[in-house]
Write a protein that holds these residues in place. Structure first.
Motif: not given
Lengths: 304, 228
Positions: A100, A103, B1, B4-5, B7
């Motif tokens: 996270y 990224s 970006m 992952p957000m 997830y």
């Protein structure tokens, strides 16, 4: 551009009880800057101001010569930040949190993150909610370092950690700095922790920056003098008398805490008709305490 | 970006969202459960009128479920950021608008899950019931309305939840004061002076919000799976 962080006359008011007043702070590029102060002195608020999380009421802030908060996006891409309290998502595992975080950072170094994870003995599959305080502290540092930042901002990074973890964390920071010559801004109320690693020091007290100087000067410049027969009123000295008090049961002997002392200055004491009995170095913690005492109204310099 | 957000939002919400997805699938089936075909017949024993009346009993549950899903998505989006004092979010190299949009987008994608479940459930329900002539099933329309209702609830609450607790309380307080104050003034004052019909401020605002082209019209429109 010689300063990584620069605050000029910055003021910020939290409420009636607390405000930061006229903070002017300069962190030279490549320095390891220790930010000392007792709890509640305004260290975290100052950090949040230059991290763009709080908006100053007055004054200006720049990082790497760029204005805060105007250029915050590009500035934050170069800052690795370890906040005072853990701020990661507890439902994620270590590996998920790394993905996270990675990224968002263009310079994220995955290989180094893995290497650091091994060195800091973190388990990739471990859920953050099940980690101890020490493990969470190591994870936060891992996140900050793996971004390959030009500036590391560490807000009480070892607070509450056991000595072994504390040593691991500081070793990882020093390794990174020696490898990259990044600037480090580290706040702490643990004076001894900073004594060994910092080359600059700033001291906060009650919302003010009461001192900012190279660590060497801070360590060597504050001394304890024992003086016999000093007059009541002191003439102007080339050094600053932070405090003076008469020793118990020793007649006319006084103890002075002075800043800016150099050996040749003993003659100026003797011209007053006083005798300098001895000069002792203070360690950083004693210097810190004496410096703070001298700035507090109830125990000002010269108070008994 | 974004991935992952998405997830992260999924990990934050999955415990609450999975039962809501199951409920979205099951609700159309439950709504038609009393309409089974008569024994030995290919058609239901109920009249067309009876079928429509029976399914209407369940109509308020659909928008309520959509609102609950929207609220769950919106509150979970900001829950942990609020708990962490937004320190982590503010230390990321993004503008606040970019961060909010990423979060918003993640929730929008997750809203598709219950909408898809509703679509499947509505189709299964329509397939399970043999309808008399003159009645039709509208599973696609129902699922689309359900998705829109989730999105409206999500967007509204997302915007409110994005602020501080104080900001949110101000908004809710002002809205409540407007409704209560408006109702009181309408009932107690305007009625007394005989001007209620002309100055029904609250009624006019509610009409604008919930009827015609108002933003919340989707909640008060036709939620029938089976209709003429």
């Amino acid at each position: 551009m010689s300063n990584a962080i620069e605050l000029v006359d910055v003021g910020w008011t939290a409420d009636k009880a607390f405000a930061l007043s006229d903070i002017s702070l300069n962190v030279p590029m490549g320095a390891i800057y220790g930010f000392l102060g007792p709890n509640g002195s305004g260290k975290t608020s100052t950090i949040r101001l230059f991290m763009g999380m709080l908006k100053p009421d007055r004054g200006s802030i720049s990082i790497f010569g760029r204005a805060v908060p105007k250029d915050m996006k590009s500035i934050l891409a170069r800052i690795g930040y370890v906040p005072e309290r853990p701020h990661v998502y507890p439902m994620l595992t270590v590996a998920e949190q790394l993905r996270y975080h990675a990224s968002f950072f263009r310079l994220w170094d995955d290989g180094w993150a893995k290497e650091l994870m091994g060195r800091l003995e973190l388990d990739a599959d471990r859920k953050i909610s099940r980690m101890s305080k020490g493990e969470t502290g190591k994870l936060l540092l891992l996140l900050a370092l793996s971004q390959r930042p030009d500036l590391l901002v560490l807000d009480e990074p070892t607070d509450g950690l056991d000595p072994v973890v504390r040593r691991d964390v500081m070793a990882a920071v020093l390794d990174y700095v020696s490898e990259t010559s990044a600037t480090v801004f580290i706040s702490s109320h643990l004076v001894h922790e900073l004594e060994r690693i910092c080359d600059w020091v700033g001291v906060m007290d009650a919302g003010r920056l009461v001192a900012e100087l190279p660590m060497q000067r801070f360590k060597n410049g504050i001394k304890r003098l024992r003086v016999d027969g000093a007059p009541e009123v002191l003439e102007a000295f080339p050094f600053v008398v932070l405090s003076r008090h008469r020793d118990n049961g020793s007649g006319s002997t006084e103890t002075w805490i002075v800043q800016g002392w150099e050996a040749p200055m003993r003659y100026q004491i003797e011209t007053l008709g006083a005798t300098l009995r001895d000069v002792a170095d203070l360690d950083l913690e004693e210097s810190f305490v004496e410096l703070l005492r001298s700035f507090r109204p109830s125990t000002t310099a010269g108070a008994d | 970006m974004y991935q992952p957000m998405l997830y992260l939002h999924w990990k934050q919400i999955r415990v609450a969202l999975i039962p809501l997805v199951v409920a979205s699938f099951g609700l159309p089936l439950v709504a038609v459960s009393g309409l089974g075909p008569a024994p030995g017949s290919t058609a239901t024993s109920l009249s067309a009128y009876g079928i429509v009346e029976l399914t209407r009993l369940w109509l308020p549950v659909f928008p309520a479920l959509a609102a609950a899903i929207g609220a769950t998505l919106a509150l979970s989006a900001w829950n942990w950021d609020h708990r962490l004092g937004h320190v982590y979010a503010l230390s990321l190299p993004l503008t606040r608008v970019e961060y909010a949009l990423l979060k918003m987008g993640a929730g929008m994608v997750l809203a598709l899950l219950p909408a898809l479940a509703m679509w499947l459930g509505a189709h299964a329900a329509a397939w399970a019931v043999a309808l008399p002539e003159g009645l039709n099933a509208y599973p696609n329309q129902l699922a689309f309305r359900f998705l829109l209702a989730i999105m409206i609830a999500y967007s509204t609450l997302f915007a409110m939840a994005a602020g501080t607790v104080r900001t949110t309380l101000w908004i809710v307080g002002l809205a409540a004061a407007f409704v209560v104050g408006g109702l009181l003034s309408a009932d107690l004052v305007l009625t007394q002076v005989g001007a209620f019909e002309r100055f029904d401020v609250v009624g006019s605002v509610m009409d604008w919000l919930y009827r015609g082209t108002g933003p919340f019209q989707v909640f008060t429109g036709n939620w029938s799976l089976i209709d003429v």
